[in-house]
Design a protein around this motif. Structure first.
Motif, mmCIF file in Angstrom:
data_model
loop_
_atom_site.group_PDB
_atom_site.id
_atom_site.type_symbol
_atom_site.label_atom_id
_atom_site.label_comp_id
_atom_site.label_asym_id
_atom_site.label_seq_id
_atom_site.Cartn_x
_atom_site.Cartn_y
_atom_site.Cartn_z
ATOM 1 N N ILE A 95 32.716 47.950 12.889
ATOM 2 C CA ILE A 95 34.142 47.717 12.651
ATOM 3 C C ILE A 95 34.333 46.652 11.574
ATOM 4 C CG2 ILE A 95 36.269 46.868 13.712
ATOM 5 C CD1 ILE A 95 35.257 48.119 16.345
ATOM 6 N N ARG A 96 33.508 45.630 11.586
ATOM 7 C CA ARG A 96 33.635 44.582 10.568
ATOM 8 C C ARG A 96 33.277 45.100 9.176
ATOM 9 N NH1 ARG A 96 32.120 38.504 12.380
ATOM 10 N NH2 ARG A 96 33.325 38.396 14.312
ATOM 11 N N LEU A 97 32.266 45.942 9.103
ATOM 12 C CA LEU A 97 31.920 46.519 7.806
ATOM 13 C C LEU A 97 33.068 47.372 7.269
ATOM 14 C CD1 LEU A 97 28.209 47.645 8.325
ATOM 15 C CD2 LEU A 97 29.022 45.712 6.980
ATOM 16 N N LEU A 98 33.727 48.105 8.170
ATOM 17 C CA LEU A 98 34.826 48.976 7.750
ATOM 18 C C LEU A 98 36.052 48.183 7.331
ATOM 19 C CD1 LEU A 98 34.574 51.694 10.562
ATOM 20 C CD2 LEU A 98 33.771 51.877 8.206
ATOM 21 N N LEU A 99 36.363 47.117 8.068
ATOM 22 C CA LEU A 99 37.599 46.375 7.827
ATOM 23 C C LEU A 99 37.454 45.229 6.833
ATOM 24 C CD1 LEU A 99 39.113 46.184 11.440
ATOM 25 C CD2 LEU A 99 39.555 47.857 9.630
ATOM 26 N N ILE A 100 36.231 44.781 6.596
ATOM 27 C CA ILE A 100 36.020 43.639 5.700
ATOM 28 C C ILE A 100 35.207 44.032 4.463
ATOM 29 C CG2 ILE A 100 35.028 41.329 5.487
ATOM 30 C CD1 ILE A 100 35.532 40.948 8.492
ATOM 31 N N THR A 101 34.016 44.586 4.693
ATOM 32 C CA THR A 101 33.124 44.888 3.569
ATOM 33 C C THR A 101 33.688 45.953 2.644
ATOM 34 O OG1 THR A 101 31.230 44.352 4.985
ATOM 35 C CG2 THR A 101 30.782 45.557 2.943
ATOM 36 N N MET A 102 34.219 47.034 3.219
ATOM 37 C CA MET A 102 34.732 48.108 2.372
ATOM 38 C C MET A 102 35.921 47.667 1.519
ATOM 39 S SD MET A 102 35.472 52.109 3.286
ATOM 40 C CE MET A 102 36.975 51.831 4.211
ATOM 41 N N PRO A 103 36.926 46.968 2.065
ATOM 42 C CA PRO A 103 38.008 46.476 1.195
ATOM 43 C C PRO A 103 37.521 45.516 0.116
ATOM 44 C CG PRO A 103 38.716 46.462 3.480
ATOM 45 C CD PRO A 103 37.252 46.767 3.492
ATOM 46 N N ILE A 104 36.533 44.676 0.435
ATOM 47 C CA ILE A 104 35.972 43.785 -0.589
ATOM 48 C C ILE A 104 35.377 44.606 -1.726
ATOM 49 C CG2 ILE A 104 34.081 42.168 -1.076
ATOM 50 C CD1 ILE A 104 34.555 40.920 1.663
ATOM 51 N N GLY A 105 34.635 45.652 -1.376
ATOM 52 C CA GLY A 105 34.037 46.514 -2.397
ATOM 53 C C GLY A 105 35.080 47.225 -3.241
ATOM 54 N N ILE A 106 36.136 47.705 -2.589
ATOM 55 C CA ILE A 106 37.201 48.403 -3.325
ATOM 56 C C ILE A 106 37.880 47.465 -4.314
ATOM 57 C CG2 ILE A 106 39.461 49.509 -3.087
ATOM 58 C CD1 ILE A 106 38.488 50.629 -0.413
ATOM 59 N N PHE A 107 38.253 46.284 -3.835
ATOM 60 C CA PHE A 107 38.961 45.324 -4.698
ATOM 61 C C PHE A 107 38.069 44.863 -5.849
ATOM 62 C CE2 PHE A 107 40.019 40.956 -5.879
ATOM 63 C CZ PHE A 107 41.365 41.097 -6.217
ATOM 64 N N ALA A 108 36.803 44.546 -5.541
ATOM 65 C CA ALA A 108 35.902 44.025 -6.578
ATOM 66 C C ALA A 108 35.633 45.073 -7.654
ATOM 67 C CB ALA A 108 34.586 43.568 -5.944
ATOM 68 N N MET A 109 35.366 46.302 -7.247
ATOM 69 C CA MET A 109 35.086 47.343 -8.231
ATOM 70 C C MET A 109 36.334 47.740 -9.014
ATOM 71 S SD MET A 109 31.990 47.951 -8.664
ATOM 72 C CE MET A 109 32.190 49.367 -9.737
ATOM 73 N N ALA A 110 37.492 47.690 -8.371
ATOM 74 C CA ALA A 110 38.734 47.971 -9.083
ATOM 75 C C ALA A 110 38.957 46.927 -10.183
ATOM 76 C CB ALA A 110 39.912 47.993 -8.115
ATOM 77 N N ALA A 111 38.684 45.667 -9.855
ATOM 78 C CA ALA A 111 38.837 44.597 -10.845
ATOM 79 C C ALA A 111 37.842 44.770 -11.998
ATOM 80 C CB ALA A 111 38.642 43.233 -10.181
ATOM 81 N N ARG A 332 28.214 44.479 -2.583
ATOM 82 C CA ARG A 332 27.976 45.049 -1.251
ATOM 83 C C ARG A 332 27.219 44.088 -0.334
ATOM 84 N NH1 ARG A 332 28.372 48.711 3.214
ATOM 85 N NH2 ARG A 332 26.476 48.255 4.375
ATOM 86 N N PRO A 333 26.088 43.489 -0.766
ATOM 87 C CA PRO A 333 25.393 42.557 0.136
ATOM 88 C C PRO A 333 26.236 41.358 0.547
ATOM 89 C CG PRO A 333 23.929 43.266 -1.620
ATOM 90 C CD PRO A 333 25.295 43.768 -1.981
#
Length: 417
Positions: A95-111, A332-333
């Motif tokens: 659940i933490r990977l889905l709610l925290i890690t994935m949004p971080i990846g989306i925002f960082a790659m979008a930037a 990701r890491p």
């Protein structure tokens, strides 16, 4: 392609032969099957100059439908083989990977897409959305084993459940990218009203409905398969796997929800019914073999596409490689470590889970699906295909080489409830 059809069949046959002989020939080597098949396809694409150019933009619909089938089979296979029961404590890392890690990846790659590659806002969001979720297909080698075989340690379970769910949970952000691109192409401003509509429909309704459809279909199919009548005349596992996949997916899409979520949840709900029954092993075997065959086909074609791109002289700037490595080695890491902090997991387990965020066929599906809507400029579409292809290629080799060593040092199992 038609004029080279017989030769193409020969190429696919060799790729399937690699899959059959791989456990024997390459057992003691660090080479993974995806590495071998992509390399074979790349060489074929580079040297087979008479083959028609496999333009991913012109053939977007074919790519979308082919990769969709592969992801669906992979999702049902992942749901069936999970032994871990549904418990908040056991599923917290997921659940933490889905709610925290994935949004971080989306925002960082979008930037990075916006500033490093000059993508439009919609295309930048799409880049983050298609690369953030881990791939359930290429990640099968680092997932849990067959049903009721034991050995379901925390890293393998977390990576399996994450890959099963985040493919569906990335869809809202894909739709956000499409709607932003649609508004910009029409000369409109993506305002608060559009954002609210996206949140209520594409996030709340589609996720919630997908979960409900999955639960209902999984439980209903289990009652049918494990009824006293079917015990007298066992039902073919092939029919059950395909029916479970297509009924869940079709019904979810019919009510305008996320079919990927519904398929994984349906498979997991089915698995929790009579979870000790050996019938689950038969379902898993069929799903795993089907997934392997389809994966081989897609990987060879993907490699051929890469080979043709290199042969045609498509420019790969230093930014593409730097951004790819930054995403796989840092974003990701780091996002994984942030999400898993405070759970009391050993450092080696946190590192394995965080580092093994494999990118693959799911990315190809999302990208082709979004671009097929026709709201993205051709220049943005080409950049997206180039960046995503390089990220996937690097991920296949980097994670293929590192996964066995990373998972070997993480023997602990999830805590019991």
């Amino acid at each position: 392609m038609i004029e080279n059809y017989n030769v193409f069949l020969l190429v696919c046959g060799i790729a399937f032969l690699f899959g059959a002989l791989f456990p024997i020939v390459f057992k003691r080597t660090p080479i993974s099957l995806p590495m071998l098949q992509v390399s074979f396809g790349l060489l074929m694409g580079y040297w087979w100059t008479t083959l028609s150019f496999l333009d991913p933009i012109d053939n977007g619909l074919i790519i979308e439908k082919l990769t969709e089938i592969v992801v669906l089979v992979s999702l049902v296979g992942a749901g069936i083989k999970i032994d871990t029961e549904l418990s908040w404590r056991l599923w917290r890392p997921t659940i933490r990977l889905l709610l925290i890690t994935m949004p971080i990846g989306i925002f960082a790659m979008a930037a990075l897409g916006y500033y490093a590659f000059g993508l439009s806002m919609g295309a930048a969001i799409l880049l983050g959305a298609v690369l953030a979720p881990t791939d359930p297909v290429l990640a099968s080698s680092i997932q849990v084993g067959p049903p009721n075989t034991g050995g379901e340690d925390t890293p393998r379970f977390t990576l399996t459940s994450e890959a099963g769910l985040n493919d569906g949970l990335a869809f809202p952000f894909v739709y956000l990218a499409i709607k932003v691109a649609e508004a910009l192409s029409a000369g409109q401003r993506f305002d608060g009203e559009m954002l609210w509509s996206w949140f209520t429909h594409d996030v709340l309704w589609k996720i919630g409905a997908g979960l409900m459809v999955g639960i209902v279909v999984g439980k209903a199919m289990a009652k049918l398969v494990f009824s006293k009548y079917s015990q007298e005349t066992p039902i073919s596992q092939g029919y059950v796997v395909i029916a479970l996949t297509l009924v869940a997916y079709g019904l979810a899409e019919y009510v305008e929800s996320y079919g990927f979520i519904a398929v994984f949840v349906a498979a997991f709900a089915f698995r929790r019914s009579e979870h000790q029954h050996d019938y689950h092993q038969k379902l898993h075997d069929f799903a795993e073999q089907s997934e392997g065959l389809l994966m081989s086909l897609v990987l060879v074609v993907f490699g051929m596409l890469l080979g043709q791109g290199l042969q045609s002289g498509i420019e790969l700037t230093w930014r593409v490689y730097i951004v790819s490595f930054v995403f796989l080695l840092l974003i990701r890491p780091i996002g994984g470590f942030i999400a898993l902090s405070g759970l009391g997991l050993p450092h080696s387990e946190k590192y394995a889970i965080s580092a093994l965020g494999i990118r693959g066929i799911g990315t190809l599906y999302y990208l082709s699906y979004a671009l097929n809507h026709g709201y993205f400029a051709d220049d943005d579409a080409l950049k997206l295909w180039v960046v995503c292809s390089i990220v996937i290629l690097i991920s296949i080799f980097m994670h293929g080489l590192s996964a066995p060593k990373l998972l070997k040092i993480t023997p602990s199992k999830p805590p019991s409830t």
